[in-house]
Scaffold this motif. Structure first.
Motif, PDB file in Angstrom:
ATOM      1  N   ASP A  66      -8.644  24.217 -41.868  1.00  0.00           N
ATOM      2  CA  ASP A  66      -8.337  23.854 -43.253  1.00  0.00           C
ATOM      3  C   ASP A  66      -7.030  23.077 -43.372  1.00  0.00           C
ATOM      4  N   ASN A  67      -6.479  22.596 -42.228  1.00  0.00           N
ATOM      5  CA  ASN A  67      -5.242  21.803 -42.224  1.00  0.00           C
ATOM      6  C   ASN A  67      -4.050  22.535 -42.829  1.00  0.00           C
ATOM      7  N   SER A  68      -4.113  23.860 -42.871  1.00  0.00           N
ATOM      8  CA  SER A  68      -3.009  24.609 -43.478  1.00  0.00           C
ATOM      9  C   SER A  68      -1.840  24.792 -42.526  1.00  0.00           C
ATOM     10  N   GLY A  69      -2.070  24.573 -41.251  1.00  0.00           N
ATOM     11  CA  GLY A  69      -1.019  24.808 -40.268  1.00  0.00           C
ATOM     12  C   GLY A  69      -0.952  26.260 -39.832  1.00  0.00           C
ATOM     13  N   ASN A  70      -1.866  27.063 -40.330  1.00  0.00           N
ATOM     14  CA  ASN A  70      -1.881  28.484 -39.955  1.00  0.00           C
ATOM     15  C   ASN A  70      -2.988  28.728 -38.931  1.00  0.00           C
ATOM     16  N   SER A  71      -2.662  29.432 -37.901  1.00  0.00           N
ATOM     17  CA  SER A  71      -3.651  29.723 -36.861  1.00  0.00           C
ATOM     18  C   SER A  71      -3.333  31.072 -36.238  1.00  0.00           C
ATOM     19  N   GLU A  72      -4.378  31.771 -35.841  1.00  0.00           N
ATOM     20  CA  GLU A  72      -4.171  33.070 -35.202  1.00  0.00           C
ATOM     21  C   GLU A  72      -4.009  32.931 -33.692  1.00  0.00           C
ATOM     22  N   SER A  73      -4.149  31.708 -33.163  1.00  0.00           N
ATOM     23  CA  SER A  73      -4.021  31.524 -31.715  1.00  0.00           C
ATOM     24  C   SER A  73      -2.569  31.718 -31.315  1.00  0.00           C
ATOM     25  N   PRO A  74      -2.300  32.625 -30.400  1.00  0.00           N
ATOM     26  CA  PRO A  74      -0.906  32.874 -29.999  1.00  0.00           C
ATOM     27  C   PRO A  74      -0.382  31.739 -29.134  1.00  0.00           C
ATOM     28  N   TRP A  75       0.914  31.498 -29.240  1.00  0.00           N
ATOM     29  CA  TRP A  75       1.562  30.462 -28.427  1.00  0.00           C
ATOM     30  C   TRP A  75       2.015  31.093 -27.114  1.00  0.00           C
ATOM     31  N   THR A  76       1.533  30.569 -26.013  1.00  0.00           N
ATOM     32  CA  THR A  76       1.845  31.143 -24.703  1.00  0.00           C
ATOM     33  C   THR A  76       2.640  30.191 -23.824  1.00  0.00           C
ATOM     34  N   GLY A  77       3.053  29.041 -24.366  1.00  0.00           N
ATOM     35  CA  GLY A  77       3.857  28.102 -23.600  1.00  0.00           C
ATOM     36  C   GLY A  77       3.098  26.830 -23.250  1.00  0.00           C
ATOM     37  N   ILE A  78       3.731  26.017 -22.436  1.00  0.00           N
ATOM     38  CA  ILE A  78       3.182  24.716 -22.031  1.00  0.00           C
ATOM     39  C   ILE A  78       2.393  24.898 -20.740  1.00  0.00           C
ATOM     40  N   LYS A  79       1.194  24.336 -20.696  1.00  0.00           N
ATOM     41  CA  LYS A  79       0.349  24.465 -19.513  1.00  0.00           C
ATOM     42  C   LYS A  79       0.564  23.273 -18.574  1.00  0.00           C
ATOM     43  N   ALA A  80       0.316  23.463 -17.308  1.00  0.00           N
ATOM     44  CA  ALA A  80       0.416  22.380 -16.327  1.00  0.00           C
ATOM     45  C   ALA A  80      -0.447  21.202 -16.781  1.00  0.00           C
ATOM     46  N   GLY A  81       0.127  20.013 -16.768  1.00  0.00           N
ATOM     47  CA  GLY A  81      -0.586  18.814 -17.195  1.00  0.00           C
ATOM     48  C   GLY A  81      -0.402  18.464 -18.657  1.00  0.00           C
ATOM     49  N   ASP A  82       0.152  19.407 -19.461  1.00  0.00           N
ATOM     50  CA  ASP A  82       0.390  19.125 -20.885  1.00  0.00           C
ATOM     51  C   ASP A  82       1.558  18.156 -21.043  1.00  0.00           C
ATOM     52  N   GLN A  83       1.485  17.375 -22.126  1.00  0.00           N
ATOM     53  CA  GLN A  83       2.595  16.474 -22.436  1.00  0.00           C
ATOM     54  C   GLN A  83       3.711  17.244 -23.136  1.00  0.00           C
ATOM     55  N   ILE A  84       4.944  16.855 -22.877  1.00  0.00           N
ATOM     56  CA  ILE A  84       6.116  17.444 -23.529  1.00  0.00           C
ATOM     57  C   ILE A  84       6.363  16.676 -24.815  1.00  0.00           C
ATOM     58  N   TRP A  85       6.419  17.407 -25.933  1.00  0.00           N
ATOM     59  CA  TRP A  85       6.642  16.780 -27.238  1.00  0.00           C
ATOM     60  C   TRP A  85       8.009  17.168 -27.780  1.00  0.00           C
ATOM     61  N   ASN A  86       8.867  16.160 -27.928  1.00  0.00           N
ATOM     62  CA  ASN A  86      10.226  16.329 -28.435  1.00  0.00           C
ATOM     63  C   ASN A  86      10.224  16.173 -29.955  1.00  0.00           C
ATOM     64  N   HIS A  87      11.374  16.302 -30.603  1.00  0.00           N
ATOM     65  CA  HIS A  87      11.452  16.073 -32.053  1.00  0.00           C
ATOM     66  C   HIS A  87      12.720  15.295 -32.385  1.00  0.00           C
ATOM     67  N   TYR A  88      12.551  14.266 -33.243  1.00  0.00           N
ATOM     68  CA  TYR A  88      13.655  13.371 -33.611  1.00  0.00           C
ATOM     69  C   TYR A  88      14.055  13.519 -35.077  1.00  0.00           C
ATOM     70  N   THR A  89      13.551  14.540 -35.741  1.00  0.00           N
ATOM     71  CA  THR A  89      13.908  14.762 -37.144  1.00  0.00           C
ATOM     72  C   THR A  89      13.797  16.257 -37.435  1.00  0.00           C
ATOM     73  N   ASP A  90      14.081  16.633 -38.674  1.00  0.00           N
ATOM     74  CA  ASP A  90      14.007  18.042 -39.079  1.00  0.00           C
ATOM     75  C   ASP A  90      12.539  18.440 -39.203  1.00  0.00           C
ATOM     76  N   ILE A  91      12.056  19.182 -38.245  1.00  0.00           N
ATOM     77  CA  ILE A  91      10.637  19.547 -38.233  1.00  0.00           C
ATOM     78  C   ILE A  91      10.310  20.655 -39.223  1.00  0.00           C
ATOM     79  N   HIS A  92      11.331  21.253 -39.832  1.00  0.00           N
ATOM     80  CA  HIS A  92      11.084  22.301 -40.821  1.00  0.00           C
ATOM     81  C   HIS A  92      10.892  21.717 -42.225  1.00  0.00           C
ATOM     82  N   GLU A  93      11.050  20.397 -42.367  1.00  0.00           N
ATOM     83  CA  GLU A  93      10.736  19.736 -43.627  1.00  0.00           C
ATOM     84  C   GLU A  93       9.224  19.800 -43.857  1.00  0.00           C
ATOM     85  N   LYS A  94       8.811  20.367 -44.997  1.00  0.00           N
ATOM     86  CA  LYS A  94       7.392  20.589 -45.250  1.00  0.00           C
ATOM     87  C   LYS A  94       6.641  19.325 -45.670  1.00  0.00           C
ATOM     88  N   ASP A  95       7.333  18.402 -46.337  1.00  0.00           N
ATOM     89  CA  ASP A  95       6.684  17.207 -46.880  1.00  0.00           C
ATOM     90  C   ASP A  95       6.589  16.133 -45.795  1.00  0.00           C
TER      91      ASP A  95
END
Length: 616
Positions: A557-586
């Motif tokens: 539903d594009n709400s950003g809510n998910s029950e899938s737990p975060w377990t870290g980065i897996k081998a082969g995954d891309q590293i995603w950095n952030h260049y702005t305030d990611i807590h901004e909702k808009d």
């Protein structure tokens, strides 16, 4: 063979030789006639392709002539500005026209204006016999290019100042009869609009003049192109195996669990869009070589490509670490000028990369640092080069930091005897450049203007910086052969484009203003996402740490809510950095803040999903 046989043809750079060879055989280009570099002549040529190739040749020939001049020649500099204008490079035309204008001011007002001394092409003083009429007319012509370029770039405040100066000069140059029959503002408007380019010209320039004069508030900053210029032979193939091997060799020390690979990213768009394409922009990206758990620190990088504004004495000059947190026994000071370093490692890096110490307090006859230690004034030498861009009263602290990054880059290039675009710290940075025009794909319009532009920071301050440095190293005089090869305006522009996409800044705890900026070439290889899987904090040594939890999770539903737990980065995954305030909702706010960095709308999965949700 386009005017010459292969054996007779003068040696040309490869890009230019290829360009000329691609012209139809019935189109000839003279490689040795002075008139061939005249814009008035070039615009009479039979096709845009022919005109474009001839402009590139004219730019090359004029640059060669400038390199051979014993001093800066205003007439050649302004000719090159006209060629840049015809090529659609207003940012480069403005820079050359500004230098030409400055040299006219020296001729008219004296050496207090600048330490540059204008000459003709032979090295004799310019203008001949101190002819002020020649200098006045040349100043007027320089102002016309300055005004046009500033308007096209959107620097309204500076354009208004120059237009007022232009109108005043036009009145002085006209006779009384001409003034009565043709008011100065009308004549100047005609001169102002009388230019030609191989691209579709801006026909609204004359209206822009009158609109500016009625405007109550002017834009201080504008925007210019981000482009790999056709003659730029210092932009490596970042996707090559050779480039990836060099980067991975550096990563092996700073981030042994990561490697660089080619990443296909969304093409950035300039409008607010809700679709999820198109894809196909190949960039470098960081990838995990093994599983990485939440909280793991996966990169530690020390960089000396830093910029420090006021209160720099409390920060390490190399990495900008807070000196108050460093034990006294670990600190080092330059034995020449006493600037502080947080460690022996930073002091050694500074010595080898940008700051040779002037331990003997040597100086030139004029009180500048000697050629061996041009950036260390000792205890009493001239410190003017270190003052530029550091005024505490500045109202443009963020912009100042980008100039100071440029300054540090030039120090590194000069200290290491390397072209600034060939430094490891800069050569693999990507500036979101628009495609370089070619004869086969010559567009009808210039590239998009997405790079924030400031006359003061892109032109005025760099020119002053080199005017000071040339007193220590004569080869760094603006428009000398060495300067044209290593520090010409297109190089300055290219570095600004790279810095805008990767530099980060932190605020002063004293003033709340931006105080420090830095470029970490390995750290910034991690591409941006508003839903990053790593985080970082400003520090002397830049770290990347796996996040404890994601700020947003994709869901049906594009709400950003998910029950899938975060377990870290897996081998082969891309590293995603952030260049702005990611807590901004808009997402619109995030995209707006990222425009100057990315050169377009953020197209990460979170922004796309939230934009789609908002449209429903």
């Amino acid at each position: 063979m386009n005017g010459h046989s292969a054996d007779e043809r003068p040696a040309l750079p490869l890009y230019l030789q290829r360009c000329i060879d691609q012209l139809p055989k019935d189109h000839t280009i003279s490689l040795d006639s002075p008139v061939s570099s005249s814009v008035n002549y070039i615009k009479t040529l039979p096709s845009r392709r022919h005109q474009y190739a001839s402009l590139l040749l004219a730019r090359h020939q004029l640059t060669q002539q400038l390199a051979e001049c014993p001093g800066p020649a205003p007439e050649l500099i302004l000719q090159r500005a006209a060629v840049y204008e015809a090529l659609g490079y207003s940012e480069l035309a403005l820079a050359d026209a500004y230098a030409s204008y400055t040299l006219c001011e020296v001729a008219l007002e004296g050496p207090d204006i600048s330490d540059l001394e204008p000459t003709d092409a032979s090295g004799d003083p310019w203008p001949p016999a101190e002819d002020s009429a020649v200098a006045l007319l040349h100043k007027y012509r320089s102002l016309i290019v300055l005004c046009r370029s500033a308007v096209i770039l959107g620097c309204q405040h500076q354009a208004k100042l120059w237009i007022d100066d232009l109108l005043e000069m036009k009145g002085k140059l006209q006779t009384a009869e001409e003034t009565e029959s043709n008011p100065p503002h009308e004549a100047a408007g005609d001169d102002f609009c009388d230019f030609w380019t191989v691209y579709a010209a801006d026909t609204s320039l004359k209206n822009s003049v009158s609109e500016l004069r009625r405007c109550a508030k002017y834009n201080l900053f504008g925007r210019s192109q981000r482009q790999v210029y056709p003659w730029n032979e210092h932009e490596p193939n970042r996707m090559s195996r050779e480039a990836q091997d060099e980067i991975n060799s550096k990563l092996h020390e700073a981030a042994p669990d990561l490697e660089v690979e080619i990443s296909v990213l969304p093409t950035l768009t300039t409008g607010d869009t809700t679709n999820d394409g198109p894809y196909g922009s190949s960039q470098l990206g960081l990838y995990a070589k093994k599983d990485l758990a939440p909280g793991d620190t996966i990169l530690e990088e020390r960089s000396v490509l830093t910029a420090i504004r006021p209160h720099g004495e409390a920060l390490c000059d190399a990495c900008a670490a807070d000196m108050e947190s460093i034990p006294q026994e670990e600190r080092r000071d330059c034995p020449g000028c006493n600037i502080p370093f947080c460690s022996e490692a930073c002091y050694s890096l500074a010595q080898s990369k940008y700051h040779a110490p002037n331990e003997d307090d040597d100086e030139t006859d004029d009180g500048y640092p000697p050629p061996q230690t041009p950036f260390c004034p000792g205890t009493s030498g001239n410190e003017d080069i270190h003052v530029l861009g550091r005024a505490e009263s500045s109202t443009t602290p963020e912009w100042d930091l980008y100039f100071l990054l440029l300054s540090r880059t030039m120090q590194m290039a000069e200290t290491q005897g390397t072209h600034p675009l060939d430094l490891f710290e800069t050569k693999y940075l990507w500036g979101d450049f628009s495609p370089t025009p070619t004869l086969e794909t010559l567009p009808s319009l210039t590239g998009p203007k997405s790079l924030p532009y400031s006359v003061r920071h892109h032109v005025e301050l760099p020119l002053q910086w080199f005017e000071i440095l040339m007193h220590s190293r004569a080869g760094c005089r603006p428009y000398s052969q060495q300067w044209l090869e290593r520090y010409d305006w297109w190089i300055v522009q290219t570095l600004f484009a790279k810095f805008r996409g990767v530099a980060d800044a932190q605020q002063s705890t004293w003033t709340g203003k931006p105080e420090v900026a830095a470029v970490h070439p390995l750290w910034c290889l991690a591409n941006h996402s508003c839903n990053p899987n790593v985080t970082w904090k400003p520090s002397g040594i830049r770290n990347l740490t796996v996040v404890q939890e994601r700020v947003w999770q994709p869901s049906s539903d594009n709400s950003g809510n998910s029950e899938s737990p975060w377990t870290g980065i897996k081998a082969g995954d891309q590293i995603w950095n952030h260049y702005t305030d990611i807590h901004e909702k808009d997402y619109r706010e995030r995209r707006a803040r990222l425009q100057a960095v990315l050169g377009g709308d953020c197209r990460c999965e979170r922004c796309i999903a939230e934009a789609a949700g908002a449209a429903e």
